[in-house]
Design an enzyme around this catalytic site. Structure first.
Site, PDB file in Angstrom:
ATOM      1  N   ARG A  22     -20.129  14.673   2.893  1.00 18.26           N
ATOM      2  CA  ARG A  22     -21.347  14.159   2.240  1.00 18.26           C
ATOM      3  C   ARG A  22     -22.343  15.309   2.035  1.00 18.26           C
ATOM      4  NH1 ARG A  22     -21.821   8.817   0.292  1.00 18.26           N
ATOM      5  NH2 ARG A  22     -24.017   8.823   0.821  1.00 18.26           N
TER       6      ARG A  22
ATOM      7  N   ASN B  78     -22.063  11.850 -11.118  1.00 19.81           N
ATOM      8  CA  ASN B  78     -22.364  12.738  -9.988  1.00 19.81           C
ATOM      9  C   ASN B  78     -21.106  13.306  -9.327  1.00 19.81           C
ATOM     10  OD1 ASN B  78     -21.582  10.378  -8.806  1.00 19.81           O
ATOM     11  ND2 ASN B  78     -23.410  10.089  -7.565  1.00 19.81           N
TER      12      ASN B  78
ATOM     13  N   HIS C 269     -17.102  10.876  -5.207  1.00 19.13           N
ATOM     14  CA  HIS C 269     -17.451   9.884  -4.199  1.00 19.13           C
ATOM     15  C   HIS C 269     -16.972  10.409  -2.861  1.00 19.13           C
ATOM     16  CE1 HIS C 269     -17.413   6.164  -1.836  1.00 19.13           C
ATOM     17  NE2 HIS C 269     -16.201   6.535  -1.463  1.00 19.13           N
TER      18      HIS C 269
ATOM     19  N   LYS D 109     -14.631  11.918  -9.495  1.00 16.27           N
ATOM     20  CA  LYS D 109     -14.867  10.965 -10.584  1.00 16.27           C
ATOM     21  C   LYS D 109     -14.484  11.606 -11.927  1.00 16.27           C
ATOM     22  CE  LYS D 109     -18.544   8.688  -7.935  1.00 16.27           C
ATOM     23  NZ  LYS D 109     -19.973   8.290  -7.880  1.00 16.27           N
TER      24      LYS D 109
ATOM     25  N   THR E 247     -27.025  11.556  -3.727  1.00 18.37           N
ATOM     26  CA  THR E 247     -26.453  10.696  -4.783  1.00 18.37           C
ATOM     27  C   THR E 247     -27.005  11.045  -6.167  1.00 18.37           C
ATOM     28  OG1 THR E 247     -26.273   8.905  -3.185  1.00 18.37           O
ATOM     29  CG2 THR E 247     -26.201   8.281  -5.506  1.00 18.37           C
TER      30      THR E 247
ATOM     31  N   ARG F  90     -23.232  18.581  -6.129  1.00 17.87           N
ATOM     32  CA  ARG F  90     -24.059  17.900  -7.136  1.00 17.87           C
ATOM     33  C   ARG F  90     -25.255  18.760  -7.540  1.00 17.87           C
ATOM     34  NH1 ARG F  90     -23.539  12.233  -3.849  1.00 17.87           N
ATOM     35  NH2 ARG F  90     -21.689  11.402  -4.868  1.00 17.87           N
TER      36      ARG F  90
END
Ligand code: ADP
Length: 197
Positions: free
Chosen positions: A124, A161, A164, A15, A130, A141
């Site tokens: 992930r 964050n 994606h 992002k 998230t 993160r």
């Protein structure tokens, strides 16, 4: 179920905060050192339409987005209705989806396809939860961000964050076809493949 378990695919989108903070190399370094393979890679500045088409539009997905937000508010003893003007998860989800489109078009993105054993779950896991404030140390993160819904929503913006990553193999397949032409995805062997698995 993918036909080749060693080549499950997932889509990663770095992002604008990840790109602008110079985390592109760090992100791919963590993905690659785990034994996952980058098979497509490109920088783009997406349009609002492109991002609108990327995120699901069905009520159940939007409601889930709202419910995650409500839980975050509850965990910190905050009144979502007072802060956001509504306690309806669908309405909150729609609001967040709009902020997300603004955020993801605010700068360039790096999009990639990653292949490997359990690629969806692995990436992930490397990304972390998230909500950055709740992400474990050692995740991208958890190590590089601290944002949270309660703070982001006060500013009427999406959570920053960093990246994606597709949530399921089905979502990955849809995103792969959405973001990449077949000729942009490359098949090759990494040197470690004979040794690691
Ligand atoms: P993930 O990206 O981890 O799969 P979701 O699909 O739940 O998470 O949400 C999509 C994105 O929307 C998140 O990565 C985050 O940038 C943003 N987001 C989620 N919840 C909120 C929220 N309450 N406020 C602002 N942004 C949010």
């Amino acid at each position: 179920m993918p036909t080749n378990l060693k080549a499950e695919k997932t889509v990663v989108i770095i992002k604008p905060d990840g790109v602008k903070r110079g985390l592109v190399g760090e992100i791919f370094s963590r993905i690659e050192r785990r034994g996952l393979k980058v098979i497509a890679l490109q920088m783009i500045w997406a349009t609002k339409n492109q991002i609108d088409g990327h995120y699901p539009k069905d009520d159940s997905w939007i409601k889930r987005l709202g419910e995650k937000t409500l839980n975050n508010y509850k965990n910190y003893g905050l009144d979502a209705k007072k802060e956001l003007g509504t306690g309806d998860p669908l309405k909150i989800g729609q609001m967040v989806r709009g902020w997300l489109i603004d955020y993801l078009t605010s700068g360039p993105l790096v999009k990639a396809v990653i292949s490997g054993i359990h690629a969806v779950d692995m990436v992930r896991k490397i990304a972390g939860a998230t909500m950055p404030a709740q992400a474990e140390m050692g995740t991208l993160r958890g190590d590089f961000s601290v944002d949270d819904a309660t703070v982001a929503n006060k500013d009427k913006r999406a959570i920053h964050n960093i990246l994606h990553a597709s949530e399921t193999p089905e979502e990955a397949e849809h995103e792969l076809q959405y973001w990449f032409a077949p000729e942009e995805i490359h098949d090759y062997r990494r040197a470690e493949e004979d040794i690691m698995f």
